[in-house]
Design an enzyme around this catalytic site. Structure first.
Site, PDB file in Angstrom:
ATOM      1  N   GLU A 177       0.871  -1.256   0.033  1.00 25.74           N
ATOM      2  CA  GLU A 177      -0.017  -0.039  -0.016  1.00 25.74           C
ATOM      3  C   GLU A 177       0.871   1.388   0.180  1.00 25.74           C
ATOM      4  O   GLU A 177       0.662   2.065   0.886  1.00 25.74           O
ATOM      5  CB  GLU A 177      -1.018  -0.117   1.332  1.00 25.74           C
ATOM      6  CG  GLU A 177      -1.852  -1.050   1.125  1.00 25.74           C
ATOM      7  CD  GLU A 177      -3.072  -1.274   2.104  1.00 25.74           C
ATOM      8  OE1 GLU A 177      -2.891  -0.699   3.206  1.00 25.74           O
ATOM      9  OE2 GLU A 177      -4.014  -1.563   1.735  1.00 25.74           O
ATOM     10  N   GLU A 199     -12.892  -2.944  11.458  1.00 26.82           N
ATOM     11  CA  GLU A 199     -12.807  -2.200  10.680  1.00 26.82           C
ATOM     12  C   GLU A 199     -13.970  -2.667   9.390  1.00 26.82           C
ATOM     13  O   GLU A 199     -14.647  -1.663   9.124  1.00 26.82           O
ATOM     14  CB  GLU A 199     -11.419  -2.384   9.708  1.00 26.82           C
ATOM     15  CG  GLU A 199     -11.345  -1.569   8.460  1.00 26.82           C
ATOM     16  CD  GLU A 199      -9.673  -1.794   7.778  1.00 26.82           C
ATOM     17  OE1 GLU A 199      -9.041  -2.508   8.444  1.00 26.82           O
ATOM     18  OE2 GLU A 199      -9.696  -1.173   6.539  1.00 26.82           O
ATOM     19  N   ASP A 259      -8.433  -9.206   3.139  1.00 26.36           N
ATOM     20  CA  ASP A 259      -7.981  -8.033   3.984  1.00 26.36           C
ATOM     21  C   ASP A 259      -9.317  -8.183   5.251  1.00 26.36           C
ATOM     22  O   ASP A 259     -10.369  -7.304   5.095  1.00 26.36           O
ATOM     23  CB  ASP A 259      -8.287  -6.884   3.515  1.00 26.36           C
ATOM     24  CG  ASP A 259      -7.657  -5.703   4.204  1.00 26.36           C
ATOM     25  OD1 ASP A 259      -7.291  -6.158   5.479  1.00 26.36           O
ATOM     26  OD2 ASP A 259      -7.588  -4.498   3.916  1.00 26.36           O
TER      27      ASP A 259
HETATM   28  O1  GCW Z   1      -7.080  -3.231   6.137  1.00 27.95           O
HETATM   29  C1  GCW Z   1      -6.361  -2.460   5.459  1.00 27.95           C
HETATM   30  C2  GCW Z   1      -6.656  -0.957   6.272  1.00 27.95           C
HETATM   31  C3  GCW Z   1      -5.426  -0.173   6.287  1.00 27.95           C
HETATM   32  C4  GCW Z   1      -4.289  -0.927   7.102  1.00 27.95           C
HETATM   33  C5  GCW Z   1      -3.922  -2.117   6.020  1.00 27.95           C
HETATM   34  C6  GCW Z   1      -2.691  -3.019   6.879  1.00 27.95           C
HETATM   35  C7  GCW Z   1      -2.732  -0.315   8.544  1.00 27.95           C
HETATM   36  O2  GCW Z   1      -7.728  -0.524   5.661  1.00 27.95           O
HETATM   37  O3  GCW Z   1      -5.822   0.924   7.142  1.00 27.95           O
HETATM   38  O4  GCW Z   1      -3.082  -0.037   7.137  1.00 27.95           O
HETATM   39  O5  GCW Z   1      -5.011  -2.903   5.943  1.00 27.95           O
HETATM   40  O6  GCW Z   1      -3.008  -3.849   7.227  1.00 27.95           O
HETATM   41  O7  GCW Z   1      -1.667  -2.627   6.724  1.00 27.95           O
END
Ligand code: GCW
Length: 687
Positions: free
Chosen positions: A294, A401, A373
């Site tokens: 990311e 989340e 995720d």
């Molecule tokens: O789930 C996603 C999240 C991000 C997070 C990323 C990760 C910390 O939306 O906010 O970043 O995963 O796990 O690195």
């Protein structure tokens, strides 16, 4: 305090007089030998001194040599005549550094309850165990039990930023940072350490895996003295402090112009850095790293791979016994929808599997429980267990989340248990995630479980009072994954809410259903991702479908789902062992709840349940809302049984959940009605 601040360490007064008298007899005098200030034994004694007045109205006397006939003796096994190994017995638990024994012993004229631990930290766990028994009204008269944790690494990760915000935090702001300052003297840190030690957590990062500029300085001279203060509090509770580091710290701090892991200057810089960190914190745990993920920097920039990057840090920490947790959440976040072969679900396995055997012994891969995720429903990550020669921990997400952001109730222990019970078959039957994470399948030198936590500076820590159950349950599950979700919920409800059986039963039943309820009105059949982009709350069916992040459901007028088969899709199923792969590959055997994760099907496809996909979507969305209504009515029956503050707070959140679930229902139903043109069999209102 009714706010929930004490969480499961409320220590409500024991109402049964006989029990209270029994507890008093055993605990009024405590033989503790000599111990150091700010040690886990000191913390154990503090806890007894704090809890016993509340539970049974006494202030215990702490002595070296008790002259009374009945008392509590605590300490490391062998540290006093009372805790001699010959008396405690050859308990297997004591061969584990964190194992302890609780046992009533009669010797000469004296009877005592011994809490003997293999280490000081273990003694603290034993004391929390005793207090838990008392707070649940269990007899302690003739006790003989021993415990040891299933997992060695029982970690918590915070995603806290130094400005005080929390990435994916739903319970206020950081308890560690504010306006780029460290809140090292905050009394809340001690209470937090107590909560964590009481559920057996032994490692913790305090800053976000996304390490921005300010947090890059946490490992510098400027901030280390303050970081060391957190470490000191944690140390006295048996918790090791870890930090997330910026992979490109050399550059960010302006010290070396590259972060190439094979560059001698970079290696040397990190070696020096490790020295500095350990000079400030001699028992520092190590680093957690999100690299090449990311848009975070990583070794890819230099044409190096993850093993090169992780080993560079591993080498630096090795002389000090430090660990590197290297996250496997690596995928192409700029995917093009026209490219049907790139599949985010494949990414972690594709990146890491070929590197098996190349990582140093103090490097541990940190693998999210699912391949995407932290969705409401995902299959288990095929990477977990697939690298026999590489240490690994499983990463769960306690913070909600994608599961309602602590405004909706979603008890996650059943989800994690499903993951732990999953048989990967990597070494034949019985290769469950549970055993792999314990290092029992592959000979890992380090393994266990970690999770992104759900706390902030809200008075009740977790925003929603009921979200405390996820944090509590996480710790209890890591100690003993064979505890049932119900038992954990019941224990939590008893400690946190009330001795009323009615209240406990309501909470347990509601918690046990809550994940399924949330799933029913949000995410049908494993599809996931139909949330508002970035915020991940509330419905936006095409939000991610038309964004660059590469997470699709591919719904059109003919059908829905992602084809991940080998036969005609992305081939993701091949990452599992052959017989598991076959189950997912085949439409006939793929479980309903994961159907749309693995297959693209017409809306008229008939599920194992006998319903069509479209009718399933309608039914679950109507039922989801009805189920929330039902549980609100059940909660309302508890008015007067639960303190008014928590009663009303929870009711308010439930009402919000209801409104939001109606949005989900209506938006999802109308979307799929218009896409498919197929009416609801029951003729209910669809806009
Ligand atoms: O789930 C996603 C999240 C991000 C997070 C990323 C990760 C910390 O939306 O906010 O970043 O995963 O796990 O690195």
């Amino acid at each position: 305090k009714l706010s929930g601040y004490e969480a499961w360490l409320r220590y409500d007064k024991v109402k049964d007089d006989q029990l209270a008298a029994q507890y008093q007899a055993w605990t009024a005098t405590i033989a503790a030998g000599s111990y150091k200030q700010a040690s886990p034994i000191a913390s154990a004694i503090n806890e007894l001194q704090l809890a016993l007045p509340k539970l049974i109205g006494i202030t215990p006397q702490v002595v070296i040599e008790p002259s009374v006939k009945q008392f509590l003796a605590i300490g490391v096994v062998g540290s006093s005549a009372y805790l001699d190994e010959s008396l405690i017995g050859p308990m297997a638990a004591l061969s584990h550094n964190e194992g302890y024994v609780l046992k009533t012993i009669t010797k000469d004229e004296q009877s005592y309850l011994a809490i003997a631990g293999a280490s000081e930290q273990a003694v603290l766990y034993g004391v929390f165990h005793l207090l838990r028994l008392m707070a649940q009204g269990e007899s302690i008269d003739a006790i003989s039990l021993s415990e040891q944790p299933k997992y060695n690494l029982r970690m918590i990760n915070h995603w806290d930023n130094m400005d005080g915000s929390i990435e994916r935090g739903y319970a206020g702001r950081s308890i560690f940072f504010n306006k780029n300052e460290l809140l090292a003297d905050s009394p809340r840190i001690v209470d937090y350490a107590r909560l964590m030690a009481s559920i057996g957590i032994n490692g913790m990062t305090i800053n976000n895996v996304n390490v921005h500029r300010p947090e890059t300085f946490l490992i510098t001279e400027k901030l280390l003295p303050q970081v060391a203060k957190f470490a000191a509090v944690f140390r006295s509770y048996g918790i090791k402090l870890f930090l997330c580091v910026n992979y490109a710290a050399t550059i960010e701090l302006g010290e070396v112009e590259t972060a190439d892991p094979l560059d001698a200057r970079v290696k040397e810089w990190w070696k020096q850095k490790a020295k500095e960190v350990y000079a400030a914190i001699p028992d520092f745990g190590g680093f957690v790293v999100k690299a090449d993920s990311e848009n975070r920097p990583g070794p890819f920039t230099y044409g190096r791979d993850h093993a090169d990057g992780a080993n560079m840090l591993g080498e630096a920490l090795k002389p000090f016994g430090g660990l590197v947790f290297w996250r496997c959440f690596v995928y192409n976040c700029h995917q093009d929808w026209r490219d049907r072969s790139t599949d985010r679900a494949r990414a972690a396995y594709d990146h890491f599997k070929p590197l098996d055997g190349r990582f140093l012994d103090n490097v541990i891969l940190q693998i999210k429980n699912g391949p995407m995720d932290f969705q409401v429903r995902e299959p288990v990550s095929p990477l977990f267990g697939a690298m026999p020669n590489t240490n690994a921990v499983m990463e769960f997400q306690i913070t909600q989340e994608y599961t309602g952001q602590q405004r909706h109730v979603c008890y996650l222990i059943p989800q994690w248990k499903e993951v732990l019970e999953f048989d990967t078959k990597v070494k034949g039957e019985g290769s469950t995630v549970k055993e792999i994470a314990a290092g029992n399948i592959h000979p890992y030198t380090h393994s266990g479980i970690t999770a992104v936590t759900n706390i902030g500076d809200d008075a009740n820590w977790t925003g929603h009072h009921l979200a405390q159950s996820n944090l509590y349950g996480y710790g209890r599950l890591l100690w003993n994954p064979d505890l049932s979700s119900e038992d954990i919920a019941a224990e939590w409800a008893r400690l946190t809410f009330s001795e009323s059986a009615v209240v406990q039963q309501m909470l347990v039943d509601f918690l046990m259903e809550s994940w399924s309820i949330y799933e029913s009105y949000t995410s049908p059949l494993g599809v996931g991702w139909m949330v508002t982009p970035h915020y991940h709350y509330g419905p936006d069916i095409d939000g991610y479908e038309y964004s660059k992040w590469g997470t699709y459901h591919f719904a059109d007028h003919k059908g829905i789902g992602v084809n991940r088969t080998v036969a005609s899709g992305t081939g993701y199923t091949s990452q599992y062992q052959p017989d598991i792969a076959a189950v997912y590959e085949n439409l006939e055997t793929c479980p309903d709840e994961l159907l749309l994760f693995f297959h693209h099907v017409p809306y008229t496809h008939v599920l194992h349940s006998g319903k069509t996909v479209i009718q399933h979507i309608y039914d679950t969305h109507f039922q989801g809302v009805e189920r929330v209504e039902y549980w609100i009515s059940r909660w309302q029956q508890l008015e007067g049984e639960v303190d008014a503050e928590r009663y009303n707070h929870i009711l308010g959140r439930l009402q919000h959940q209801l409104e939001n679930s109606k949005d989900w229902r209506d938006i999802i139903n109308t979307y799929f009605y218009r896409k498919s043109g197929i009416a609801d069999e029951q003729g209910r209102t669809i806009y």
